[in-house]
Motif scaffolding. Sequence first.
Motif, mmCIF file in Angstrom:
data_model
loop_
_atom_site.group_PDB
_atom_site.id
_atom_site.type_symbol
_atom_site.label_atom_id
_atom_site.label_comp_id
_atom_site.label_asym_id
_atom_site.label_seq_id
_atom_site.Cartn_x
_atom_site.Cartn_y
_atom_site.Cartn_z
ATOM 1 N N ALA A 27 -0.262 15.591 -25.462
ATOM 2 C CA ALA A 27 0.193 14.312 -25.993
ATOM 3 C C ALA A 27 -0.500 14.040 -27.330
ATOM 4 O O ALA A 27 -1.555 14.596 -27.626
ATOM 5 C CB ALA A 27 -0.126 13.192 -25.015
ATOM 6 N N ILE A 28 0.110 13.175 -28.113
ATOM 7 C CA ILE A 28 -0.515 12.684 -29.338
ATOM 8 C C ILE A 28 -0.617 11.167 -29.216
ATOM 9 O O ILE A 28 0.396 10.481 -29.031
ATOM 10 C CB ILE A 28 0.301 13.051 -30.591
ATOM 11 C CG1 ILE A 28 0.479 14.571 -30.684
ATOM 12 C CG2 ILE A 28 -0.389 12.520 -31.850
ATOM 13 C CD1 ILE A 28 1.374 15.001 -31.838
ATOM 14 N N LEU A 29 -1.837 10.652 -29.266
ATOM 15 C CA LEU A 29 -2.087 9.224 -29.099
ATOM 16 C C LEU A 29 -2.729 8.668 -30.361
ATOM 17 O O LEU A 29 -3.435 9.376 -31.075
ATOM 18 C CB LEU A 29 -3.016 8.977 -27.903
ATOM 19 C CG LEU A 29 -2.601 9.613 -26.575
ATOM 20 C CD1 LEU A 29 -3.640 9.336 -25.511
ATOM 21 C CD2 LEU A 29 -1.233 9.100 -26.133
ATOM 22 N N ARG A 30 -2.497 7.399 -30.621
ATOM 23 C CA ARG A 30 -3.096 6.744 -31.775
ATOM 24 C C ARG A 30 -3.798 5.476 -31.287
ATOM 25 O O ARG A 30 -3.161 4.435 -31.113
ATOM 26 C CB ARG A 30 -2.037 6.422 -32.817
ATOM 27 C CG ARG A 30 -2.596 5.889 -34.133
ATOM 28 C CD ARG A 30 -1.523 5.915 -35.209
ATOM 29 N NE ARG A 30 -1.146 7.283 -35.541
ATOM 30 C CZ ARG A 30 0.081 7.652 -35.905
ATOM 31 N NH1 ARG A 30 1.039 6.762 -35.974
ATOM 32 N NH2 ARG A 30 0.347 8.913 -36.196
ATOM 33 N N PRO A 31 -5.116 5.559 -31.013
ATOM 34 C CA PRO A 31 -5.850 4.377 -30.535
ATOM 35 C C PRO A 31 -5.765 3.233 -31.547
ATOM 36 O O PRO A 31 -5.589 3.442 -32.752
ATOM 37 C CB PRO A 31 -7.284 4.890 -30.400
ATOM 38 C CG PRO A 31 -7.161 6.370 -30.260
ATOM 39 C CD PRO A 31 -5.975 6.744 -31.106
ATOM 40 N N THR A 32 -5.901 2.024 -31.050
ATOM 41 C CA THR A 32 -5.836 0.836 -31.891
ATOM 42 C C THR A 32 -7.071 0.744 -32.774
ATOM 43 O O THR A 32 -8.198 0.807 -32.267
ATOM 44 C CB THR A 32 -5.734 -0.427 -31.023
ATOM 45 O OG1 THR A 32 -4.654 -0.276 -30.101
ATOM 46 C CG2 THR A 32 -5.509 -1.661 -31.883
ATOM 47 N N PRO A 33 -6.913 0.588 -34.080
ATOM 48 C CA PRO A 33 -8.090 0.466 -34.958
ATOM 49 C C PRO A 33 -8.983 -0.699 -34.532
ATOM 50 O O PRO A 33 -8.492 -1.765 -34.151
ATOM 51 C CB PRO A 33 -7.467 0.209 -36.334
ATOM 52 C CG PRO A 33 -6.093 0.781 -36.251
ATOM 53 C CD PRO A 33 -5.647 0.559 -34.838
ATOM 54 N N GLY A 34 -10.298 -0.473 -34.574
ATOM 55 C CA GLY A 34 -11.243 -1.522 -34.249
ATOM 56 C C GLY A 34 -11.530 -1.689 -32.777
ATOM 57 O O GLY A 34 -12.339 -2.539 -32.393
ATOM 58 N N LEU A 35 -10.903 -0.872 -31.922
ATOM 59 C CA LEU A 35 -11.147 -0.945 -30.484
ATOM 60 C C LEU A 35 -11.848 0.328 -30.014
ATOM 61 O O LEU A 35 -11.633 1.406 -30.559
ATOM 62 C CB LEU A 35 -9.840 -1.132 -29.713
ATOM 63 C CG LEU A 35 -9.016 -2.385 -30.013
ATOM 64 C CD1 LEU A 35 -7.844 -2.482 -29.045
ATOM 65 C CD2 LEU A 35 -9.865 -3.651 -29.934
ATOM 66 N N ASP A 36 -12.698 0.182 -28.982
ATOM 67 C CA ASP A 36 -13.325 1.339 -28.355
ATOM 68 C C ASP A 36 -12.370 1.935 -27.329
ATOM 69 O O ASP A 36 -11.659 1.215 -26.618
ATOM 70 C CB ASP A 36 -14.630 0.936 -27.670
ATOM 71 C CG ASP A 36 -15.741 0.649 -28.658
ATOM 72 O OD1 ASP A 36 -15.705 1.208 -29.756
ATOM 73 O OD2 ASP A 36 -16.646 -0.140 -28.321
ATOM 74 N N LEU A 37 -12.384 3.258 -27.223
ATOM 75 C CA LEU A 37 -11.511 3.972 -26.296
ATOM 76 C C LEU A 37 -12.293 4.365 -25.050
ATOM 77 O O LEU A 37 -13.396 4.904 -25.136
ATOM 78 C CB LEU A 37 -10.953 5.226 -26.969
ATOM 79 C CG LEU A 37 -9.891 6.022 -26.215
ATOM 80 C CD1 LEU A 37 -8.624 5.195 -26.040
ATOM 81 C CD2 LEU A 37 -9.578 7.319 -26.953
ATOM 82 N N HIS A 38 -11.736 4.083 -23.868
ATOM 83 C CA HIS A 38 -12.359 4.417 -22.589
ATOM 84 C C HIS A 38 -11.533 5.484 -21.892
ATOM 85 O O HIS A 38 -10.304 5.459 -21.942
ATOM 86 C CB HIS A 38 -12.425 3.187 -21.676
ATOM 87 C CG HIS A 38 -13.239 2.064 -22.227
ATOM 88 N ND1 HIS A 38 -14.513 1.786 -21.781
ATOM 89 C CD2 HIS A 38 -12.969 1.153 -23.189
ATOM 90 C CE1 HIS A 38 -14.988 0.749 -22.442
ATOM 91 N NE2 HIS A 38 -14.074 0.346 -23.305
ATOM 92 N N MET A 39 -12.203 6.400 -21.199
ATOM 93 C CA MET A 39 -11.514 7.423 -20.413
ATOM 94 C C MET A 39 -12.193 7.554 -19.058
ATOM 95 O O MET A 39 -13.422 7.495 -18.950
ATOM 96 C CB MET A 39 -11.546 8.781 -21.127
ATOM 97 C CG MET A 39 -10.841 8.783 -22.462
ATOM 98 S SD MET A 39 -10.868 10.406 -23.264
ATOM 99 C CE MET A 39 -9.852 11.353 -22.131
ATOM 100 N N SER A 40 -11.388 7.717 -18.018
ATOM 101 C CA SER A 40 -11.922 7.888 -16.668
ATOM 102 C C SER A 40 -10.964 8.767 -15.878
ATOM 103 O O SER A 40 -9.766 8.811 -16.165
ATOM 104 C CB SER A 40 -12.077 6.528 -15.979
ATOM 105 O OG SER A 40 -12.572 6.670 -14.663
#
Length: 318
Positions: A27-40
């Motif tokens: 997949a290709i994802l584009r996280p929101t600028p200014g937000l931290d990304l969480h993965m679990s």
Amino acid sequence: MNEFELIRQYFTRPAPSAVLGVGDDAAILRPTPGLDLHMSVDMLVEGRHFFADVSPHALGHKTLAVNLSDMAAMGARPRWAFLALALPEVNEAWAQGFSRGLFALAEQYGVELAGGDTTRGPLTLSITIMGETPQGQALRRDAARVDDDVWVSGELGLGALAVAQRLGRLPAGSVSDDVLAACQCWLDFPVPRLELGQALLGTAHAAADVSDGLLADVGHILAASGVAAEIWADSLPSLPPLEAERPRWLEFLAAGGDDYELCFTAPLSAREAVLAAAEQAGCRVTRIGRVVAGSGARLLDATGQVITLNKAGYDHFA
């Protein structure tokens, strides 16, 4: 039906917020600028995490719900999920029910299935989930402070009681049919406390989801924060019939597991804010203890004496 037909028919849905979703090597994802990304990531294995006769619809719901509970504990808004399935065979009726339960919950919380994998093997379900929080504001386990209140959402012990009933470990007539039905419903369809987690951002200090038992998961917060806690046995919340006989069911409430509630700490000055967050989220919260200096969690009776249980929580290798 082969593997790729199974994926196309039951697990391929539009993922508008992904640059590229299901169907390619990644997949290709584009996280929101200014937000931290969480993965679990969480894994469910037949015979260990669920009974063989559980409905595929319930299993689809729970497979995603336990991951959403991890996002709730961080105060994160879930965005994307990746599903890995090991199936003993291609069963279209099972796949249809499972995908219906999975996608119903995903749509409820705005989660997009952006990829995954399938293989043949003993029934095993695994989801990797990704979510976002405002930068630097996530709820973490390592931020509890001495004199914080300890809170928990919802009711404890329901999932553990349902499991005990299925295993024949409850005395006949010890719990009413109505209570057992409520417990079974919670075991099959836990509600991730996403609204509460997000409402607690900026108010709570530390948080964890209660999956292996309250004392075990409180212990994770305490170990990460380098503090201790006193937990009041008489305050642990559950259904009214179980609260009325709390000493009898204490081990289920304090150490049973399969609760998927949020345990969190917050300063005394935030009590009204915590209650407002719970009202906003539409769920019950209960103050069950306080953070103190030292290490570990101590379960106390009304006189302040320590209560010792046979176990502190669920251990996969015990």
